[in-house]
Write a protein that holds these residues in place. Sequence first.
Motif, PDB file in Angstrom:
ATOM      1  N   GLN A  79       0.824  -1.210   0.000  1.00  0.00           N
ATOM      2  CA  GLN A  79       0.000   0.000   0.000  1.00  0.00           C
ATOM      3  C   GLN A  79       0.864   1.268   0.000  1.00  0.00           C
ATOM      4  OE1 GLN A  79      -4.028   0.183   0.462  1.00  0.00           O
ATOM      5  NE2 GLN A  79      -3.121  -1.196  -1.038  1.00  0.00           N
ATOM      6  N   LEU A  80       1.795   1.337  -0.940  1.00  0.00           N
ATOM      7  CA  LEU A  80       2.700   2.478  -1.014  1.00  0.00           C
ATOM      8  C   LEU A  80       2.068   3.691  -1.686  1.00  0.00           C
ATOM      9  CD1 LEU A  80       6.079   0.734  -1.939  1.00  0.00           C
ATOM     10  CD2 LEU A  80       5.306   1.536   0.301  1.00  0.00           C
ATOM     11  N   GLY A  81       1.011   3.467  -2.450  1.00  0.00           N
ATOM     12  CA  GLY A  81       0.363   4.589  -3.108  1.00  0.00           C
ATOM     13  C   GLY A  81       1.305   5.306  -4.064  1.00  0.00           C
ATOM     14  N   GLU A  82       1.459   6.610  -3.881  1.00  0.00           N
ATOM     15  CA  GLU A  82       2.318   7.420  -4.742  1.00  0.00           C
ATOM     16  C   GLU A  82       3.747   7.525  -4.225  1.00  0.00           C
ATOM     17  OE1 GLU A  82       1.230   8.528  -7.659  1.00  0.00           O
ATOM     18  OE2 GLU A  82      -0.671   7.528  -7.190  1.00  0.00           O
ATOM     19  N   LYS A  83       4.061   6.845  -3.138  1.00  0.00           N
ATOM     20  CA  LYS A  83       5.403   6.945  -2.569  1.00  0.00           C
ATOM     21  C   LYS A  83       6.411   6.141  -3.398  1.00  0.00           C
ATOM     22  CE  LYS A  83       5.950   6.842   1.872  1.00  0.00           C
ATOM     23  NZ  LYS A  83       5.959   6.405   3.289  1.00  0.00           N
ATOM     24  N   TYR A  84       7.602   6.669  -3.512  1.00  0.00           N
ATOM     25  CA  TYR A  84       8.720   6.018  -4.196  1.00  0.00           C
ATOM     26  C   TYR A  84       8.351   5.554  -5.608  1.00  0.00           C
ATOM     27  CZ  TYR A  84       9.596   5.648   0.823  1.00  0.00           C
ATOM     28  OH  TYR A  84       9.705   5.917   2.165  1.00  0.00           O
ATOM     29  N   PRO A  85       7.882   6.450  -6.462  1.00  0.00           N
ATOM     30  CA  PRO A  85       7.510   6.044  -7.830  1.00  0.00           C
ATOM     31  C   PRO A  85       8.706   5.603  -8.666  1.00  0.00           C
ATOM     32  CG  PRO A  85       7.451   8.430  -7.624  1.00  0.00           C
ATOM     33  CD  PRO A  85       7.654   7.892  -6.242  1.00  0.00           C
ATOM     34  N   ALA A  86       9.891   6.179  -8.402  1.00  0.00           N
ATOM     35  CA  ALA A  86      11.097   5.789  -9.137  1.00  0.00           C
ATOM     36  C   ALA A  86      11.635   4.486  -8.574  1.00  0.00           C
ATOM     37  CB  ALA A  86      12.148   6.886  -9.050  1.00  0.00           C
ATOM     38  N   ILE A  87      12.024   3.561  -9.455  1.00  0.00           N
ATOM     39  CA  ILE A  87      12.490   2.253  -9.012  1.00  0.00           C
ATOM     40  C   ILE A  87      13.715   2.367  -8.114  1.00  0.00           C
ATOM     41  CG2 ILE A  87      13.875   1.929 -11.100  1.00  0.00           C
ATOM     42  CD1 ILE A  87      12.072  -0.801  -9.037  1.00  0.00           C
ATOM     43  N   LYS A  88      14.597   3.352  -8.389  1.00  0.00           N
ATOM     44  CA  LYS A  88      15.796   3.501  -7.559  1.00  0.00           C
ATOM     45  C   LYS A  88      15.422   3.880  -6.125  1.00  0.00           C
ATOM     46  CE  LYS A  88      16.703   8.359  -8.738  1.00  0.00           C
ATOM     47  NZ  LYS A  88      17.716   9.320  -9.238  1.00  0.00           N
ATOM     48  N   ASP A  89      14.386   4.714  -5.969  1.00  0.00           N
ATOM     49  CA  ASP A  89      13.941   5.092  -4.628  1.00  0.00           C
ATOM     50  C   ASP A  89      13.226   3.935  -3.944  1.00  0.00           C
ATOM     51  OD1 ASP A  89      14.949   7.677  -4.852  1.00  0.00           O
ATOM     52  OD2 ASP A  89      13.105   8.410  -5.794  1.00  0.00           O
ATOM     53  N   PHE A  90      12.447   3.172  -4.709  1.00  0.00           N
ATOM     54  CA  PHE A  90      11.763   1.997  -4.161  1.00  0.00           C
ATOM     55  C   PHE A  90      12.783   0.999  -3.620  1.00  0.00           C
ATOM     56  CE2 PHE A  90       9.890  -2.280  -5.095  1.00  0.00           C
ATOM     57  CZ  PHE A  90       8.936  -2.269  -4.101  1.00  0.00           C
ATOM     58  N   LYS A  91      13.856   0.777  -4.367  1.00  0.00           N
ATOM     59  CA  LYS A  91      14.893  -0.156  -3.920  1.00  0.00           C
ATOM     60  C   LYS A  91      15.655   0.404  -2.720  1.00  0.00           C
ATOM     61  CE  LYS A  91      16.915  -0.520  -7.919  1.00  0.00           C
ATOM     62  NZ  LYS A  91      17.902  -0.961  -8.951  1.00  0.00           N
ATOM     63  N   ARG A  92      15.941   1.702  -2.772  1.00  0.00           N
ATOM     64  CA  ARG A  92      16.750   2.322  -1.712  1.00  0.00           C
ATOM     65  C   ARG A  92      16.019   2.416  -0.389  1.00  0.00           C
ATOM     66  NH1 ARG A  92      19.278   8.502  -1.827  1.00  0.00           N
ATOM     67  NH2 ARG A  92      20.335   8.375   0.203  1.00  0.00           N
ATOM     68  N   TRP A  93      14.741   2.781  -0.419  1.00  0.00           N
ATOM     69  CA  TRP A  93      14.029   3.075   0.813  1.00  0.00           C
ATOM     70  C   TRP A  93      13.105   1.955   1.292  1.00  0.00           C
ATOM     71  CZ3 TRP A  93      16.301   6.831   3.132  1.00  0.00           C
ATOM     72  CH2 TRP A  93      16.866   7.885   2.402  1.00  0.00           C
ATOM     73  N   VAL A  94      12.802   0.989   0.417  1.00  0.00           N
ATOM     74  CA  VAL A  94      11.899  -0.097   0.809  1.00  0.00           C
ATOM     75  C   VAL A  94      12.609  -1.449   0.784  1.00  0.00           C
ATOM     76  CG1 VAL A  94       9.742  -1.310   0.273  1.00  0.00           C
ATOM     77  CG2 VAL A  94       9.877   1.170  -0.015  1.00  0.00           C
ATOM     78  N   ILE A  95      13.109  -1.841  -0.386  1.00  0.00           N
ATOM     79  CA  ILE A  95      13.640  -3.198  -0.538  1.00  0.00           C
ATOM     80  C   ILE A  95      14.958  -3.410   0.196  1.00  0.00           C
ATOM     81  CG2 ILE A  95      14.400  -4.954  -2.176  1.00  0.00           C
ATOM     82  CD1 ILE A  95      11.398  -4.407  -2.144  1.00  0.00           C
ATOM     83  N   GLN A  96      15.952  -2.554  -0.059  1.00  0.00           N
ATOM     84  CA  GLN A  96      17.257  -2.805   0.543  1.00  0.00           C
ATOM     85  C   GLN A  96      17.251  -2.740   2.070  1.00  0.00           C
ATOM     86  OE1 GLN A  96      19.941  -3.973  -1.262  1.00  0.00           O
ATOM     87  NE2 GLN A  96      20.547  -4.475   0.836  1.00  0.00           N
ATOM     88  N   PRO A  97      16.580  -1.746   2.695  1.00  0.00           N
ATOM     89  CA  PRO A  97      16.507  -1.768   4.159  1.00  0.00           C
ATOM     90  C   PRO A  97      15.816  -3.021   4.695  1.00  0.00           C
ATOM     91  CG  PRO A  97      15.929   0.402   3.332  1.00  0.00           C
ATOM     92  CD  PRO A  97      15.984  -0.510   2.141  1.00  0.00           C
ATOM     93  N   ALA A  98      14.778  -3.480   3.987  1.00  0.00           N
ATOM     94  CA  ALA A  98      14.083  -4.700   4.422  1.00  0.00           C
ATOM     95  C   ALA A  98      14.997  -5.908   4.332  1.00  0.00           C
ATOM     96  CB  ALA A  98      12.830  -4.919   3.578  1.00  0.00           C
ATOM     97  N   ILE A  99      15.745  -6.018   3.225  1.00  0.00           N
ATOM     98  CA  ILE A  99      16.682  -7.133   3.062  1.00  0.00           C
ATOM     99  C   ILE A  99      17.749  -7.094   4.142  1.00  0.00           C
ATOM    100  CG2 ILE A  99      18.489  -8.075   1.561  1.00  0.00           C
ATOM    101  CD1 ILE A  99      15.739  -8.754   0.591  1.00  0.00           C
TER     102      ILE A  99
END
Length: 288
Positions: free
Chosen positions: A175-195
């Motif tokens: 449920q990210l909505g409009e947050k982190y629309p750029a893939i680089k930001d999605f990876k930086r702020w969501v995926i990599q910290p989670a990993i």
Amino acid sequence: MQDAQVYKANALVEASYRLSLYEQRIILACIAQVRRDKPLTDQQLYTVSAQQIADMAKISVDRAYQHLKTASERLFDRRVTLHEAPNGNGHAKVRLTRWVQEVVYQETLGTVALRFSQPMVPYLSQLTEQFTRYALADVAKMTSAHAVRLYELLAQWRGSGKREVEIEWLREAFQLGEKYPAIKDFKRWVIQPAIDQINEHSPLWVNWEQKKTGRKITHLAFSFGEKIQESRHKPQKGKSKDTAGKAPKNGSGALYGIPMPVIEKMAQLGESYEDAALRLLDESKRGA
């Protein structure tokens, strides 16, 4: 609560919802109290104390008390979108419901009690084959709500050690909505910290890579497995000449949680298996 287990229908694991870290902690602490030998009803009240949250998060009771109060007030308004029946039966349908029907905050006791909503009950009980189970302690030290969600999605496929997901599906599930629309930001702020948090705090090690459809990055592929006991201790510096370049003799088939076939394939010239495993583990944390 150290040995408490969380049971969720796979349909709930893959549902679309957004909860803050402390809302997650309250919900999971309540789910862990659900008895597997007794039917669950929407009349049962589950209580979580500030002390339990403090123990889970390793923070002071005063700080946990404030988080508990704020999170409990928001929980009543939180909703979840479900796409399947609890055990995959029946025709696919979209069901929009709420997590809880009642939240009772007992300020003098520093506790919050909640009742799950009636539509939510079957997703926490009456589970046959299509459910995910993990220890509450697996996610207790995580400080990212996204890490908790991603861990559940990987634990659901624990037996295969691989899972590929579409990025748009994952964004919807979180449920990210409009947050982190750029893939680089999605990876930086969501995926990599989670990993990073899964690798640091959970029983799983995780590697991941992105995949393209044409020129566009559309999917994320995760490979993961159980860490061996050895990896939970700080590795000794240096290496023994007797073991350099040799596979471990403990019969585990893995070193620092990384399968030996992967280590053998990725080891560089003159690099011991131990050094290769440590390098790969470090690279996985940095998303290399």
